[in-house]
Design a protein around this motif. Structure first.
Motif, mmCIF file in Angstrom:
data_model
loop_
_atom_site.group_PDB
_atom_site.id
_atom_site.type_symbol
_atom_site.label_atom_id
_atom_site.label_comp_id
_atom_site.label_asym_id
_atom_site.label_seq_id
_atom_site.Cartn_x
_atom_site.Cartn_y
_atom_site.Cartn_z
ATOM 1 N N VAL A 166 -4.975 3.176 6.572
ATOM 2 C CA VAL A 166 -4.439 2.615 5.324
ATOM 3 C C VAL A 166 -3.283 1.657 5.586
ATOM 4 C CG1 VAL A 166 -3.331 3.209 3.121
ATOM 5 C CG2 VAL A 166 -5.175 4.652 4.022
ATOM 6 N N LYS B 183 -8.564 5.759 -5.231
ATOM 7 C CA LYS B 183 -9.036 6.133 -3.898
ATOM 8 C C LYS B 183 -8.434 7.472 -3.492
ATOM 9 C CE LYS B 183 -9.371 1.236 -2.665
ATOM 10 N NZ LYS B 183 -8.886 0.159 -1.781
ATOM 11 N N ARG C 22 0.843 -1.188 0.000
ATOM 12 C CA ARG C 22 0.000 0.000 0.000
ATOM 13 C C ARG C 22 0.883 1.244 0.000
ATOM 14 N NH1 ARG C 22 -2.519 -3.295 3.939
ATOM 15 N NH2 ARG C 22 -4.578 -4.046 3.303
ATOM 16 N N GLN D 261 -5.027 8.583 8.787
ATOM 17 C CA GLN D 261 -4.872 7.873 7.524
ATOM 18 C C GLN D 261 -3.815 6.777 7.627
ATOM 19 O OE1 GLN D 261 -6.240 8.334 4.057
ATOM 20 N NE2 GLN D 261 -7.856 8.872 5.507
ATOM 21 N N LEU E 196 0.623 5.605 0.206
ATOM 22 C CA LEU E 196 -0.147 6.819 0.461
ATOM 23 C C LEU E 196 0.562 7.951 -0.270
ATOM 24 C CD1 LEU E 196 -2.677 7.649 2.035
ATOM 25 C CD2 LEU E 196 -1.204 8.179 3.984
ATOM 26 N N HIS F 155 -3.369 5.044 -2.329
ATOM 27 C CA HIS F 155 -4.365 5.959 -1.771
ATOM 28 C C HIS F 155 -3.814 7.378 -1.953
ATOM 29 C CE1 HIS F 155 -6.757 2.888 0.561
ATOM 30 N NE2 HIS F 155 -5.655 2.210 0.271
#
Length: 376
Positions: free
Chosen positions: A90, A53, A3, A86, A5, A33
């Motif tokens: 996330v 997203k 993942r 976040q 960000l 994200h």
């Protein structure tokens, strides 16, 4: 699956490469994200990407005025709290920042939580956010030849600006039909970046009729809030033939516009220059004279040195018309500029940037899907 960000809001020049990186990560099977601002330009651009997203992080640019400074402190504090939330939600493996006022709070939050941070600077002069935050970063991506004194040893990588997958060259007839431009003639596109540029809009309006006399059309993207709706204006050539020119407040078909334009008159933000290189459209650049650290002038100078087009200082914008008139009919020079832009685009390095980010996340990279990215 990892993942990521990605903080990339505030201007089109920050948001567009963030979207490009997210697209590349999705193709590789990872989960991005994106953190964007509450500005209108962000809201308009993300409408085209419902499969990604997005979250809006509280933020404000630094200001020297007492009221502006108070707003900066309040909004960035709120952004820091939002960023911590976040990170918990996330659970990213890496936080990526593209500079601008949306980047600081999430980078500091990631630093406190021990999450690796990567920063990307697209301009020839690094912005304030990247300069200040680079000491916290595990990776700092800079254009070739650009230096940053505050970055820690071993963290700097040379990487070009990620360009969104939609930026591919279209056949000219198809692009003209999509944009409803008729009849087809030599076309000059006038762009002012994501916010528009009043001086370029004024130049376009004042010179439409003069350019039409020579059979040249103008398609001017004025910027959000500067025009209520699309306008078409009809002129005549010296021989009496019809020439139509256009003013629009916003264009969400930029690949088509750059594909059918013979020449672009534009500011020199890094994102715009990368998109020009991807499509191969020559340009006359008029750098915004009040850009932070005069970075647009540095971008434009490099672009001209690489042979992608010409530069006109805004102080001498009265001479812009002559430059455009001479260049738009100079097929040899336009083709030379196009070939140089193709060479410049080959330095775009989304695949290798993603490889490096995945390594930072602890992922062993597989085969690069660069051909798939370009063909999709």
């Amino acid at each position: 699956m990892s993942r990521f960000l990605i903080a990339c809001g505030g201007t089109g020049g920050h948001l567009a490469p963030g979207i490009a990186l997210a697209e590349g990560l999705v193709v590789r099977g990872h989960e991005p994200h994106l953190l964007i601002s509450n500005k209108q330009v962000d809201a308009r651009l993300v409408e085209k990407y419902p499969w990604l997203k997005f979250a809006r992080i509280p933020a404000a640019p630094l200001s020297a005025s007492p009221l502006g400074l108070a707003r900066f402190i309040y909004r960035q504090s709120a952004g820091f709290a939002f960023g911590l939330k976040q990170l918990r939600t996330v659970r990213p493996d890496v936080v990526v920042g593209f500079g601008g006022f949306t980047t600081a709070s999430i980078v500091l939050a990631a630093r406190i939580r021990g999450i690796p941070v990567a920063l990307h600077e697209a301009n020839r002069v690094p912005g304030r956010a990247v300069r200040l935050l680079s000491r916290f970063a595990s990776r700092v991506y800079l254009p070739a030849g650009v230096r940053l004194n505050h970055a820690r040893g071993g963290t700097v990588r040379e990487h070009g600006l990620p360009v969104r997958r939609e930026f591919q060259r279209f056949p000219r007839a198809e692009a003209l039909e999509t944009l409803q431009i008729a009849p087809a003639r030599r076309l000059v596109a006038v762009l002012g970046g994501s916010q528009g540029a009043a001086s370029l809009n004024d130049w376009a309006e004042k010179n439409m009729e003069l350019l039409a006399l020579e059979g040249v059309q103008v398609f001017c993207v004025s910027g959000p809030g500067k025009l209520a709706a699309r306008e078409e204006r009809t002129f005549r050539t010296r021989e009496g033939a019809t020439v139509k020119s256009y003013l629009v407040p916003f264009c969400d078909r930029m690949p088509e516009l750059l594909s059918c334009a013979d020449l672009v008159v534009t500011r020199s933000g890094a994102g715009t220059l990368a998109e020009l290189a991807r499509i191969g459209t020559p340009a006359v650049l008029v750098p915004f004279p009040h850009a932070a650290d005069n970075h647009q002038a540095a971008n434009a100078q490099f672009f001209e040195q690489q042979g992608g087009g010409l530069v006109v200082d805004q102080r001498f914008i009265a001479g812009l018309t002559k430059e455009v008139q001479e260049l738009v009919f100079n097929d040899w020079l336009l083709h030379k500029f196009h070939d140089n832009l193709v060479r410049m685009d080959q330095e775009n390095s989304l695949d290798s940037m993603i490889d490096d980010l995945l390594a930072l996340a602890g992922v062993t990279t597989a085969m690069r899907p660069s051909e798939e990215l370009r063909a999709a």
